[in-house]
Design a protein around this motif. Structure first.
Motif, PDB file in Angstrom:
ATOM      1  N   ALA A  53      14.752 -30.662 -31.018  1.00 15.21           N
ATOM      2  CA  ALA A  53      15.433 -31.289 -30.157  1.00 15.21           C
ATOM      3  C   ALA A  53      16.180 -32.655 -30.616  1.00 15.21           C
ATOM      4  CB  ALA A  53      14.556 -31.726 -28.845  1.00 15.21           C
ATOM      5  N   ALA A  54      15.493 -33.549 -31.396  1.00 13.24           N
ATOM      6  CA  ALA A  54      16.144 -34.604 -31.901  1.00 13.24           C
ATOM      7  C   ALA A  54      17.474 -34.238 -32.907  1.00 13.24           C
ATOM      8  CB  ALA A  54      15.241 -35.398 -32.983  1.00 13.24           C
ATOM      9  N   ALA A  55      17.312 -33.199 -33.517  1.00 13.76           N
ATOM     10  CA  ALA A  55      18.346 -32.545 -34.403  1.00 13.76           C
ATOM     11  C   ALA A  55      19.566 -31.938 -33.909  1.00 13.76           C
ATOM     12  CB  ALA A  55      17.798 -31.718 -35.547  1.00 13.76           C
ATOM     13  N   GLN A  56      19.405 -31.857 -32.633  1.00  9.07           N
ATOM     14  CA  GLN A  56      20.329 -31.163 -31.860  1.00  9.07           C
ATOM     15  C   GLN A  56      21.876 -32.082 -31.742  1.00  9.07           C
ATOM     16  OE1 GLN A  56      20.383 -27.825 -31.417  1.00  9.07           O
ATOM     17  NE2 GLN A  56      18.207 -28.327 -32.338  1.00  9.07           N
ATOM     18  N   PRO A  57      22.943 -31.524 -31.846  1.00 12.60           N
ATOM     19  CA  PRO A  57      24.255 -32.348 -31.392  1.00 12.60           C
ATOM     20  C   PRO A  57      24.472 -32.884 -30.280  1.00 12.60           C
ATOM     21  CG  PRO A  57      24.628 -29.640 -31.287  1.00 12.60           C
ATOM     22  CD  PRO A  57      23.175 -30.071 -31.655  1.00 12.60           C
ATOM     23  N   ASP A  58      24.796 -34.229 -30.264  1.00  4.91           N
ATOM     24  CA  ASP A  58      24.793 -34.757 -29.019  1.00  4.91           C
ATOM     25  C   ASP A  58      26.312 -35.193 -28.860  1.00  4.91           C
ATOM     26  OD1 ASP A  58      25.381 -37.043 -30.311  1.00  4.91           O
ATOM     27  OD2 ASP A  58      23.389 -37.897 -30.468  1.00  4.91           O
ATOM     28  N   GLU A  59      26.465 -35.864 -27.614  1.00  2.00           N
ATOM     29  CA  GLU A  59      27.698 -35.973 -27.084  1.00  2.00           C
ATOM     30  C   GLU A  59      28.354 -37.430 -27.848  1.00  2.00           C
ATOM     31  OE1 GLU A  59      24.956 -38.183 -24.796  1.00  2.00           O
ATOM     32  OE2 GLU A  59      25.157 -36.419 -25.311  1.00  2.00           O
ATOM     33  N   TRP A  92      30.030 -29.255 -32.607  1.00  2.00           N
ATOM     34  CA  TRP A  92      30.669 -28.456 -31.903  1.00  2.00           C
ATOM     35  C   TRP A  92      30.031 -26.926 -32.103  1.00  2.00           C
ATOM     36  CZ3 TRP A  92      32.685 -30.322 -27.433  1.00  2.00           C
ATOM     37  CH2 TRP A  92      33.055 -31.482 -27.449  1.00  2.00           C
ATOM     38  N   ALA A  93      30.253 -26.613 -33.318  1.00  2.86           N
ATOM     39  CA  ALA A  93      29.794 -25.303 -33.994  1.00  2.86           C
ATOM     40  C   ALA A  93      28.309 -25.201 -33.753  1.00  2.86           C
ATOM     41  CB  ALA A  93      30.210 -25.330 -35.189  1.00  2.86           C
ATOM     42  N   MET A  94      27.678 -26.109 -33.571  1.00  6.07           N
ATOM     43  CA  MET A  94      26.253 -26.007 -33.512  1.00  6.07           C
ATOM     44  C   MET A  94      25.473 -25.985 -31.848  1.00  6.07           C
ATOM     45  SD  MET A  94      25.719 -25.970 -36.591  1.00  6.07           S
ATOM     46  CE  MET A  94      23.715 -25.446 -36.245  1.00  6.07           C
ATOM     47  N   ILE A  95      26.515 -26.061 -31.054  1.00 13.60           N
ATOM     48  CA  ILE A  95      25.981 -25.961 -29.518  1.00 13.60           C
ATOM     49  C   ILE A  95      25.356 -24.711 -29.240  1.00 13.60           C
ATOM     50  CG2 ILE A  95      26.722 -26.091 -27.182  1.00 13.60           C
ATOM     51  CD1 ILE A  95      28.758 -28.217 -27.945  1.00 13.60           C
ATOM     52  N   GLN A 100      20.459 -21.118 -28.183  1.00 16.32           N
ATOM     53  CA  GLN A 100      19.989 -19.702 -28.578  1.00 16.32           C
ATOM     54  C   GLN A 100      18.576 -19.806 -29.298  1.00 16.32           C
ATOM     55  OE1 GLN A 100      22.572 -17.342 -31.315  1.00 16.32           O
ATOM     56  NE2 GLN A 100      21.295 -15.862 -31.235  1.00 16.32           N
ATOM     57  N   ASP A 101      18.445 -20.955 -30.089  1.00 10.60           N
ATOM     58  CA  ASP A 101      17.355 -21.031 -31.049  1.00 10.60           C
ATOM     59  C   ASP A 101      16.346 -21.936 -30.292  1.00 10.60           C
ATOM     60  OD1 ASP A 101      18.202 -19.019 -32.702  1.00 10.60           O
ATOM     61  OD2 ASP A 101      19.160 -20.309 -34.443  1.00 10.60           O
ATOM     62  N   ALA A 102      16.707 -22.571 -29.236  1.00 17.43           N
ATOM     63  CA  ALA A 102      15.736 -23.472 -28.655  1.00 17.43           C
ATOM     64  C   ALA A 102      14.450 -22.644 -28.142  1.00 17.43           C
ATOM     65  CB  ALA A 102      16.508 -24.182 -27.671  1.00 17.43           C
ATOM     66  N   ALA A 107      16.095 -23.961 -20.492  1.00 17.41           N
ATOM     67  CA  ALA A 107      16.244 -25.577 -20.173  1.00 17.41           C
ATOM     68  C   ALA A 107      17.331 -26.168 -21.373  1.00 17.41           C
ATOM     69  CB  ALA A 107      14.873 -26.005 -20.826  1.00 17.41           C
ATOM     70  N   ALA A 108      17.252 -25.670 -22.538  1.00 17.73           N
ATOM     71  CA  ALA A 108      18.285 -26.425 -23.458  1.00 17.73           C
ATOM     72  C   ALA A 108      19.703 -26.012 -23.141  1.00 17.73           C
ATOM     73  CB  ALA A 108      18.007 -25.716 -24.975  1.00 17.73           C
ATOM     74  N   ARG A 109      20.045 -24.891 -22.549  1.00 15.20           N
ATOM     75  CA  ARG A 109      21.549 -24.813 -22.078  1.00 15.20           C
ATOM     76  C   ARG A 109      21.700 -25.695 -20.903  1.00 15.20           C
ATOM     77  NH1 ARG A 109      20.609 -20.020 -20.307  1.00 15.20           N
ATOM     78  NH2 ARG A 109      21.467 -19.102 -22.460  1.00 15.20           N
ATOM     79  N   ALA A 110      20.967 -25.678 -20.003  1.00 17.74           N
ATOM     80  CA  ALA A 110      21.184 -26.874 -18.896  1.00 17.74           C
ATOM     81  C   ALA A 110      21.279 -28.192 -19.303  1.00 17.74           C
ATOM     82  CB  ALA A 110      20.003 -26.938 -17.629  1.00 17.74           C
ATOM     83  N   GLU A 111      20.393 -28.698 -20.203  1.00 16.01           N
ATOM     84  CA  GLU A 111      20.357 -30.212 -20.768  1.00 16.01           C
ATOM     85  C   GLU A 111      21.706 -30.399 -21.522  1.00 16.01           C
ATOM     86  OE1 GLU A 111      20.006 -33.064 -23.144  1.00 16.01           O
ATOM     87  OE2 GLU A 111      19.769 -31.488 -23.992  1.00 16.01           O
ATOM     88  N   ILE A 112      21.946 -29.421 -22.388  1.00 14.62           N
ATOM     89  CA  ILE A 112      23.288 -29.641 -23.311  1.00 14.62           C
ATOM     90  C   ILE A 112      24.333 -29.629 -22.598  1.00 14.62           C
ATOM     91  CG2 ILE A 112      24.542 -28.618 -25.267  1.00 14.62           C
ATOM     92  CD1 ILE A 112      21.836 -27.831 -26.649  1.00 14.62           C
ATOM     93  N   ARG A 113      24.440 -28.500 -21.675  1.00 16.92           N
ATOM     94  CA  ARG A 113      25.716 -28.487 -20.552  1.00 16.92           C
ATOM     95  C   ARG A 113      26.084 -29.840 -20.053  1.00 16.92           C
ATOM     96  NH1 ARG A 113      24.663 -23.700 -17.450  1.00 16.92           N
ATOM     97  NH2 ARG A 113      23.164 -25.091 -16.372  1.00 16.92           N
ATOM     98  N   GLU A 114      24.919 -30.243 -19.529  1.00 20.34           N
ATOM     99  CA  GLU A 114      25.026 -31.608 -18.547  1.00 20.34           C
ATOM    100  C   GLU A 114      25.570 -32.702 -19.240  1.00 20.34           C
ATOM    101  OE1 GLU A 114      26.084 -33.930 -15.644  1.00 20.34           O
ATOM    102  OE2 GLU A 114      25.768 -31.690 -15.398  1.00 20.34           O
ATOM    103  N   ARG A 115      24.911 -32.862 -20.581  1.00 19.34           N
ATOM    104  CA  ARG A 115      25.363 -34.218 -21.587  1.00 19.34           C
ATOM    105  C   ARG A 115      26.862 -33.873 -21.824  1.00 19.34           C
ATOM    106  NH1 ARG A 115      23.107 -34.460 -26.552  1.00 19.34           N
ATOM    107  NH2 ARG A 115      22.056 -32.427 -26.584  1.00 19.34           N
ATOM    108  N   TYR A 116      27.042 -32.848 -22.364  1.00 21.67           N
ATOM    109  CA  TYR A 116      28.695 -32.683 -22.932  1.00 21.67           C
ATOM    110  C   TYR A 116      29.687 -32.525 -21.746  1.00 21.67           C
ATOM    111  CZ  TYR A 116      27.857 -31.638 -27.811  1.00 21.67           C
ATOM    112  OH  TYR A 116      27.413 -31.744 -28.876  1.00 21.67           O
ATOM    113  N   LEU A 117      29.248 -31.897 -20.644  1.00 24.41           N
ATOM    114  CA  LEU A 117      30.202 -32.061 -19.463  1.00 24.41           C
ATOM    115  C   LEU A 117      30.286 -33.474 -18.951  1.00 24.41           C
ATOM    116  CD1 LEU A 117      29.382 -29.021 -17.215  1.00 24.41           C
ATOM    117  CD2 LEU A 117      31.545 -29.622 -18.204  1.00 24.41           C
ATOM    118  N   ALA A 118      29.189 -34.364 -18.816  1.00 22.79           N
ATOM    119  CA  ALA A 118      29.299 -35.631 -18.488  1.00 22.79           C
ATOM    120  C   ALA A 118      30.161 -36.515 -19.571  1.00 22.79           C
ATOM    121  CB  ALA A 118      27.983 -36.199 -18.361  1.00 22.79           C
ATOM    122  N   ALA A 119      29.864 -36.282 -20.686  1.00 23.72           N
ATOM    123  CA  ALA A 119      30.540 -37.119 -21.742  1.00 23.72           C
ATOM    124  C   ALA A 119      32.039 -36.571 -21.921  1.00 23.72           C
ATOM    125  CB  ALA A 119      29.817 -36.843 -23.150  1.00 23.72           C
TER     126      ALA A 119
END
Length: 189
Positions: A53-59, A92-95, A100-102, A107-119
């Motif tokens: 989770a800490a290593a995932q791309p962020d906004e 961007w390529a890591m999203i 997929q690998d979470a 849960a990962a899809r919902a969390e990443i989608r919301e973070r990126y959409l908001a940003a």
């Protein structure tokens, strides 16, 4: 505040998770790559799931952009190309891999989608309820980042040529965002 060990572990984790996915990497693999003991990795991150989770791309790739909205498309493309030239992992390529690998892809899809959409919506001023223009920018940037990383379709293009070509494509979607309510350009005003 992070330590040099913390940052080294994250750098190794991002690269290894990006190359092999969640299931293809062990804590020992990351520790060996980072030149750190597996015990220290576990002490700092507590579990493989938390490290993932800490290593995932962020906004944050959007939050430090200091350009007018009218130049955002070119700035986003420029940054992808700079990361490619420097051999740095492309968020961007890591999203898709992050989801997929979470351990829990939904849960990962919902969390990443919301973070990126908001940003992205915040960066481009998309205040629409469905943030459709922001979603389109995310799709385009994810595709662009992944295409550069894996297919090499644009290896023969020059840096400036790519910015000049793809910047306006991204910018068109940024410009398509409806103006905020109360803005004189708003159709509802």
């Amino acid at each position: 505040m992070s330590s040099p060990s913390h940052d080294t572990i994250l750098q190794s984790a991002r690269r290894l998770f990006g190359e092999r996915g969640y299931r293809g990497v062990t804590v020992r693999d990351i520790a060996a790559d980072a030149g750190i003991s597996a015990a220290l990795v576990m002490k700092l991150f507590r579990s493989k799931e938390k490290l993932f989770a800490a290593a995932q791309p962020d906004e944050s790739l959007l939050t430090d952009l200091d350009v007018p909205t009218s130049e955002l498309g070119r700035a986003l493309v420029f940054r992808v190309l700079m990361r490619r030239e420097r051999g740095v992992q492309e968020p961007w390529a890591m999203i898709p891999f992050a989801i997929q690998d979470a351990p829990d892809p939904d849960a990962a899809r919902a969390e990443i989608r919301e973070r990126y959409l908001a940003a992205v919506a915040r960066a481009m001023g998309d205040t629409s309820p469905d943030r459709r223009a922001a979603a389109t920018v995310i799709a385009l940037m994810t595709g662009f980042g992944e295409t550069l990383r894996t297919l090499g379709l644009f290896d023969h293009w020059g840096f400036d040529e790519l910015v000049a070509h793809f910047g306006p494509i991204i910018q068109a979607q940024i410009d398509a965002a409806p103006p905020p309510p109360g803005n004189p350009l708003s159709l509802n005003a």
